[in-house]
Motif scaffolding. Structure first.
Motif, PDB file in Angstrom:
ATOM      1  N   PRO A   1       0.845  -1.195   0.000  1.00 29.79           N
ATOM      2  CA  PRO A   1       0.000   0.000   0.000  1.00 29.79           C
ATOM      3  C   PRO A   1       0.881   1.246   0.000  1.00 29.79           C
ATOM      4  O   PRO A   1       2.093   1.165   0.226  1.00 29.79           O
ATOM      5  N   ALA A   2       0.304   2.388  -0.280  1.00 24.14           N
ATOM      6  CA  ALA A   2       1.061   3.631  -0.184  1.00 24.14           C
ATOM      7  C   ALA A   2       1.495   3.841   1.267  1.00 24.14           C
ATOM      8  O   ALA A   2       0.756   3.536   2.211  1.00 24.14           O
ATOM      9  N   GLY A   3       2.713   4.310   1.452  1.00 27.67           N
ATOM     10  CA  GLY A   3       3.211   4.551   2.804  1.00 27.67           C
ATOM     11  C   GLY A   3       4.652   4.109   2.953  1.00 27.67           C
ATOM     12  O   GLY A   3       5.331   3.766   1.979  1.00 27.67           O
ATOM     13  N   THR A   4       5.135   4.112   4.190  1.00 26.41           N
ATOM     14  CA  THR A   4       6.522   3.761   4.492  1.00 26.41           C
ATOM     15  C   THR A   4       6.615   2.292   4.884  1.00 26.41           C
ATOM     16  O   THR A   4       5.809   1.807   5.677  1.00 26.41           O
ATOM     17  N   HIS A   5       7.606   1.605   4.324  1.00 22.59           N
ATOM     18  CA  HIS A   5       7.759   0.163   4.536  1.00 22.59           C
ATOM     19  C   HIS A   5       9.215  -0.178   4.841  1.00 22.59           C
ATOM     20  O   HIS A   5      10.138   0.407   4.268  1.00 22.59           O
ATOM     21  N   GLN A   6       9.422  -1.129   5.739  1.00 24.33           N
ATOM     22  CA  GLN A   6      10.736  -1.715   5.959  1.00 24.33           C
ATOM     23  C   GLN A   6      10.747  -3.020   5.165  1.00 24.33           C
ATOM     24  O   GLN A   6      10.260  -4.052   5.621  1.00 24.33           O
ATOM     25  N   LEU A   7      11.280  -2.969   3.950  1.00 25.95           N
ATOM     26  CA  LEU A   7      11.179  -4.102   3.045  1.00 25.95           C
ATOM     27  C   LEU A   7      12.066  -5.256   3.473  1.00 25.95           C
ATOM     28  O   LEU A   7      13.247  -5.073   3.783  1.00 25.95           O
ATOM     29  N   THR A   8      11.514  -6.456   3.454  1.00 27.64           N
ATOM     30  CA  THR A   8      12.316  -7.663   3.608  1.00 27.64           C
ATOM     31  C   THR A   8      13.058  -7.928   2.300  1.00 27.64           C
ATOM     32  O   THR A   8      12.800  -7.280   1.278  1.00 27.64           O
ATOM     33  N   GLY A   9      13.930  -8.917   2.316  1.00 29.45           N
ATOM     34  CA  GLY A   9      14.635  -9.278   1.094  1.00 29.45           C
ATOM     35  C   GLY A   9      13.681  -9.683  -0.010  1.00 29.45           C
ATOM     36  O   GLY A   9      13.839  -9.294  -1.164  1.00 29.45           O
ATOM     37  N   GLU A  10      12.653 -10.467   0.337  1.00 28.96           N
ATOM     38  CA  GLU A  10      11.686 -10.915  -0.667  1.00 28.96           C
ATOM     39  C   GLU A  10      10.913  -9.734  -1.246  1.00 28.96           C
ATOM     40  O   GLU A  10      10.676  -9.657  -2.457  1.00 28.96           O
ATOM     41  N   GLN A  11      10.508  -8.793  -0.390  1.00 32.23           N
ATOM     42  CA  GLN A  11       9.781  -7.621  -0.872  1.00 32.23           C
ATOM     43  C   GLN A  11      10.663  -6.726  -1.737  1.00 32.23           C
ATOM     44  O   GLN A  11      10.222  -6.196  -2.759  1.00 32.23           O
ATOM     45  N   ALA A  12      11.924  -6.565  -1.321  1.00 28.44           N
ATOM     46  CA  ALA A  12      12.845  -5.757  -2.111  1.00 28.44           C
ATOM     47  C   ALA A  12      13.059  -6.374  -3.485  1.00 28.44           C
ATOM     48  O   ALA A  12      13.115  -5.670  -4.506  1.00 28.44           O
ATOM     49  N   LEU A  13      13.151  -7.692  -3.513  1.00 27.42           N
ATOM     50  CA  LEU A  13      13.292  -8.407  -4.779  1.00 27.42           C
ATOM     51  C   LEU A  13      12.088  -8.140  -5.680  1.00 27.42           C
ATOM     52  O   LEU A  13      12.229  -7.872  -6.881  1.00 27.42           O
ATOM     53  N   GLY A  14      10.904  -8.187  -5.090  1.00 25.65           N
ATOM     54  CA  GLY A  14       9.706  -7.902  -5.861  1.00 25.65           C
ATOM     55  C   GLY A  14       9.679  -6.472  -6.364  1.00 25.65           C
ATOM     56  O   GLY A  14       9.268  -6.212  -7.500  1.00 25.65           O
ATOM     57  N   LEU A  15      10.131  -5.531  -5.543  1.00 21.72           N
ATOM     58  CA  LEU A  15      10.121  -4.125  -5.948  1.00 21.72           C
ATOM     59  C   LEU A  15      11.005  -3.879  -7.156  1.00 21.72           C
ATOM     60  O   LEU A  15      10.616  -3.181  -8.098  1.00 21.72           O
ATOM     61  N   VAL A  16      12.198  -4.449  -7.156  1.00 17.76           N
ATOM     62  CA  VAL A  16      13.121  -4.168  -8.256  1.00 17.76           C
ATOM     63  C   VAL A  16      12.820  -5.012  -9.492  1.00 17.76           C
ATOM     64  O   VAL A  16      13.367  -4.759 -10.558  1.00 17.76           O
ATOM     65  N   ARG A  17      11.924  -5.992  -9.340  1.00 18.45           N
ATOM     66  CA  ARG A  17      11.487  -6.769 -10.495  1.00 18.45           C
ATOM     67  C   ARG A  17      10.305  -6.118 -11.205  1.00 18.45           C
ATOM     68  O   ARG A  17      10.131  -6.262 -12.406  1.00 18.45           O
ATOM     69  N   THR A  18       9.449  -5.440 -10.431  1.00 15.51           N
ATOM     70  CA  THR A  18       8.158  -5.047 -10.980  1.00 15.51           C
ATOM     71  C   THR A  18       8.300  -4.034 -12.099  1.00 15.51           C
ATOM     72  O   THR A  18       9.156  -3.154 -12.066  1.00 15.51           O
ATOM     73  N   ARG A  19       7.472  -4.171 -13.117  1.00 11.70           N
ATOM     74  CA  ARG A  19       7.426  -3.192 -14.191  1.00 11.70           C
ATOM     75  C   ARG A  19       5.984  -2.857 -14.566  1.00 11.70           C
ATOM     76  O   ARG A  19       5.697  -1.752 -15.000  1.00 11.70           O
ATOM     77  N   HIS A  20       5.070  -3.798 -14.346  1.00 13.46           N
ATOM     78  CA  HIS A  20       3.693  -3.604 -14.784  1.00 13.46           C
ATOM     79  C   HIS A  20       2.889  -2.731 -13.826  1.00 13.46           C
ATOM     80  O   HIS A  20       1.868  -2.174 -14.213  1.00 13.46           O
ATOM     81  N   ALA A  21       3.343  -2.621 -12.573  1.00 17.77           N
ATOM     82  CA  ALA A  21       2.503  -1.995 -11.554  1.00 17.77           C
ATOM     83  C   ALA A  21       2.724  -0.495 -11.422  1.00 17.77           C
ATOM     84  O   ALA A  21       2.024   0.160 -10.652  1.00 17.77           O
ATOM     85  N   VAL A  22       3.688   0.066 -12.120  1.00 24.53           N
ATOM     86  CA  VAL A  22       3.979   1.490 -11.973  1.00 24.53           C
ATOM     87  C   VAL A  22       4.206   2.133 -13.324  1.00 24.53           C
ATOM     88  O   VAL A  22       4.564   1.475 -14.308  1.00 24.53           O
ATOM     89  N   GLY A  23       4.006   3.443 -13.375  1.00 25.29           N
ATOM     90  CA  GLY A  23       4.315   4.203 -14.572  1.00 25.29           C
ATOM     91  C   GLY A  23       3.630   3.658 -15.804  1.00 25.29           C
ATOM     92  O   GLY A  23       2.459   3.280 -15.777  1.00 25.29           O
ATOM     93  N   ASP A  24       4.382   3.604 -16.905  1.00 25.85           N
ATOM     94  CA  ASP A  24       3.804   3.130 -18.163  1.00 25.85           C
ATOM     95  C   ASP A  24       4.006   1.635 -18.380  1.00 25.85           C
ATOM     96  O   ASP A  24       3.750   1.114 -19.454  1.00 25.85           O
ATOM     97  N   GLY A  25       4.459   0.937 -17.349  1.00 33.39           N
ATOM     98  CA  GLY A  25       4.623  -0.512 -17.445  1.00 33.39           C
ATOM     99  C   GLY A  25       5.886  -0.956 -18.137  1.00 33.39           C
ATOM    100  O   GLY A  25       6.041  -2.135 -18.459  1.00 33.39           O
ATOM    101  N   SER A  26       6.832  -0.039 -18.336  1.00 34.68           N
ATOM    102  CA  SER A  26       8.031  -0.358 -19.120  1.00 34.68           C
ATOM    103  C   SER A  26       9.226  -0.699 -18.245  1.00 34.68           C
ATOM    104  O   SER A  26       9.226  -0.503 -17.027  1.00 34.68           O
ATOM    105  N   ASP A  27      10.274  -1.175 -18.902  1.00 33.19           N
ATOM    106  CA  ASP A  27      11.537  -1.407 -18.217  1.00 33.19           C
ATOM    107  C   ASP A  27      12.146  -0.088 -17.759  1.00 33.19           C
ATOM    108  O   ASP A  27      12.891  -0.047 -16.781  1.00 33.19           O
ATOM    109  N   LEU A  28      11.839   1.009 -18.439  1.00 32.85           N
ATOM    110  CA  LEU A  28      12.323   2.322 -18.015  1.00 32.85           C
ATOM    111  C   LEU A  28      11.751   2.690 -16.650  1.00 32.85           C
ATOM    112  O   LEU A  28      12.434   3.278 -15.814  1.00 32.85           O
ATOM    113  N   GLY A  29      10.476   2.346 -16.418  1.00 35.73           N
ATOM    114  CA  GLY A  29       9.887   2.591 -15.114  1.00 35.73           C
ATOM    115  C   GLY A  29      10.559   1.780 -14.030  1.00 35.73           C
ATOM    116  O   GLY A  29      10.775   2.252 -12.908  1.00 35.73           O
TER     117      GLY A  29
END
Length: 378
Positions: free
Chosen positions: A228-256
């Motif tokens: 959700p929107a807000g401040t998070h202390q990301l675990t390793g698994e969550q951090a991995l998901g964050l740097v993988r994601t492309r479809h959930a933000v911006g225009d869905g691109s690798d640039l995002g």
């Protein structure tokens, strides 16, 4: 990034047409699995450097030294290279690789075919005085003319036109990647660092997580991320998901996704500097052990002593002293899967770095961005 978003005809993803952008975006959201995950190279580099810089002597050096791997880039590249600029600055090519073997097979979700891929590339320019740096991310889907190159085993590969940037690494490994970057930029790479993906989750967990703030919800089943929107202390698994994601933000691109990675890198650097690693030898060694197991360097940095001596000169750089941009590109109107180098604006970047000057804001204004700027902050 300071660049303003400019709507483009398409973004990297499955093939589409030059029709309305929202329709192209829907077509591009074809599931790609876990292959494209962004290896967080600069993050690994920053952490590994800081940790190594504080490691003690004796058995610690012996143990960590055995973890490191190195490649002789200079021998493979020969003398046909840009002139080394002696102005106190340094240029480092940092790549993230996924060998699709061992631990990486589980993380990557693909076949253990023994091949290596590099989906993330960054040029790190350290300015004279070593207190500030500019980081230029190179989108993997940029269409380029790859030069003829030779790998570190002496195998030669012919030049190729109109190929993806990351084909350089998959074709001829580190040496071909460096050759391609030097040809593209006209800038000599003083060092090379390659970071394997397998230890990323472990590193973040050993750090106690990394704090980030999301300005809007991020939900992507493909990367197993639901924040959700807000401040998070990301675990390793969550951090991995964050740097993988492309479809959930911006225009869905690798640039995002590059924009998310850049924001996370700054957060990671701040986390390392804030938790007092150098007063906790046990945690320091565990982190350094994890980092060095995942690092391959050029031969000049191929020992802990050499890497530590070099790293000690970089400790003054914190997130506020890092200017992070994406290499100026435009969406390819002929192929929505790819981006094209904006040569005029890119020349501004390379000229600034050669002169050891800050990258001007005009270099990224009006270029393709991915439209995910500000979604994640440290």
């Amino acid at each position: 990034m300071s660049a303003e978003s400019t709507p483009g005809p398409g973004i990297p993803g499955p093939s589409g047409s030059s029709g309305p952008r929202h329709r192209a975006r829907d077509r591009r959201r074809k599931k790609r699995g876990k292959r494209s995950k962004g290896a967080l190279i600069a993050a690994w580099t920053a952490v590994g450097i800081v940790l190594l810089g504080g490691a003690g002597a004796g058995y610690v050096f012996f143990k960590l030294n055995g973890n490191l791997q190195s490649v002789n880039i200079d021998q493979a590249l020969g003398s046909d290279r840009p002139t080394k600029v002696d102005n106190g600055s340094e240029n480092i090519l940092v790549l993230g690789s996924d060998t699709r073997s061992g631990d990486n097979q589980d993380l990557g979700g693909g076949e253990d075919d023994g091949t290596a891929r590099s989906d993330t590339a960054m040029i790190v320019h350290v300015y004279e005085g070593h207190k500030t740096a500019s980081v230029v991310s190179i989108p993997r889907d940029t269409l380029i003319d790859r030069p003829e190159c030779t790998d570190t085993d002496g195998n030669a590969y012919p030049a190729a036109s109109g190929v993806m940037f990351n084909s350089a690494y998959s074709t001829g490994g580190a040496a071909c990647a460096v050759k391609t970057v030097e040809t593209l930029t006209g800038i000599r790479m003083d060092h090379y660092l390659e970071v394997d993906f397998s230890g990323f989750e472990t590193l973040v967990d050993e750090l106690g997580g990394v704090e980030v703030t999301t300005t809007e919800p991020i939900s992507d089943p493909d990367s197993h991320l639901d924040l959700p929107a807000g401040t998070h202390q990301l675990t390793g698994e969550q951090a991995l998901g964050l740097v993988r994601t492309r479809h959930a933000v911006g225009d869905g691109s690798d640039l995002g996704r590059i924009q998310l990675q850049q924001a996370f890198i700054k957060a990671l650097v701040e986390q390392v500097k804030s938790i007092g690693l150098f007063t906790n030898p046990t945690k320091l060694f565990a982190l350094a052990d994890t980092a060095t197991k995942s690092v391959t360097t050029d031969s000049d940095l191929g020992s802990v002593n050499s890497l530590t001596a070099w790293a000690n000169g970089l400790k003054s750089i914190d997130s506020s002293g890092m200017d992070m941009v994406t290499m100026p590109v435009q969406y390819d109107p002929a192929n929505l899967n790819r981006v094209l180098l904006d040569e005029t604006k890119a020349d501004q970047v390379w000229t600034a770095l050669k002169a050891d000057k800050p990258i001007p804001e005009s270099a990224t204004e009006g270029t393709a961005t991915g439209q995910a700027d500000g979604v994640v902050t440290s």
